[in-house]
Design a protein around this motif. Structure first.
Motif, PDB file in Angstrom:
ATOM      1  N   HIS A  81      23.528  75.713  36.304  1.00 39.42           N
ATOM      2  CA  HIS A  81      24.187  76.550  37.307  1.00 39.42           C
ATOM      3  C   HIS A  81      23.856  78.034  37.139  1.00 39.42           C
ATOM      4  O   HIS A  81      24.295  78.846  37.941  1.00 39.42           O
ATOM      5  N   VAL A  82      23.102  78.404  36.120  1.00 40.15           N
ATOM      6  CA  VAL A  82      22.750  79.802  35.899  1.00 40.15           C
ATOM      7  C   VAL A  82      21.656  80.184  36.900  1.00 40.15           C
ATOM      8  O   VAL A  82      20.632  79.519  37.021  1.00 40.15           O
ATOM      9  N   ALA A  83      21.881  81.280  37.599  1.00 42.50           N
ATOM     10  CA  ALA A  83      20.923  81.725  38.613  1.00 42.50           C
ATOM     11  C   ALA A  83      19.715  82.366  37.936  1.00 42.50           C
ATOM     12  O   ALA A  83      19.848  83.202  37.050  1.00 42.50           O
ATOM     13  N   THR A  84      18.556  81.958  38.346  1.00 45.41           N
ATOM     14  CA  THR A  84      17.309  82.544  37.836  1.00 45.41           C
ATOM     15  C   THR A  84      16.483  83.016  39.014  1.00 45.41           C
ATOM     16  O   THR A  84      16.668  82.575  40.149  1.00 45.41           O
ATOM     17  N   THR A  85      15.579  83.934  38.733  1.00 45.12           N
ATOM     18  CA  THR A  85      14.689  84.410  39.794  1.00 45.12           C
ATOM     19  C   THR A  85      13.303  83.853  39.548  1.00 45.12           C
ATOM     20  O   THR A  85      12.879  83.647  38.415  1.00 45.12           O
TER      21      THR A  85
END
Length: 93
Positions: A81-85
């Motif tokens: 669920h951790v947002a990454t780019t």
């Protein structure tokens, strides 16, 4: 440190503290008629006064150590669920 070494260290510290703390009980009393003989304490009273105080002090210190001990917080592993780019370029400010 292994458990037997910890137990031996605790026992040794208790014995040394007991001997050092009860040194006043073994001191020589003044002699002569200028120092009248007062009511003395029995051996049981001496054991309770010096030995009980020493044991009580160790119990209080142990309880204080247990109450103030902390466990290190370990955060959970990051999940999906951790947002990454997808863009790996540095951010310009």
């Amino acid at each position: 440190m292994k458990t037997p070494a910890r137990v031996l260290g605790l026992v040794l510290a208790t014995v040394v503290t007991f001997i050092a703390g009860s040194g006043a009980a073994f001191a020589d009393a003044p002699t002569g008629s200028a120092w009248p003989k007062g009511d003395g304490r029995s051996d049981l009273d001496n054991w309770l006064l010096f030995g009980g105080g020493t044991v009580g002090l160790f119990i209080v210190i142990s309880l204080f150590g247990l109450l103030t001990a902390r466990r290190n917080f370990v955060p959970p592993a990051p999940g999906a669920h951790v947002a990454t780019t997808s863009d790996n370029s540095p951010a310009h400010h």
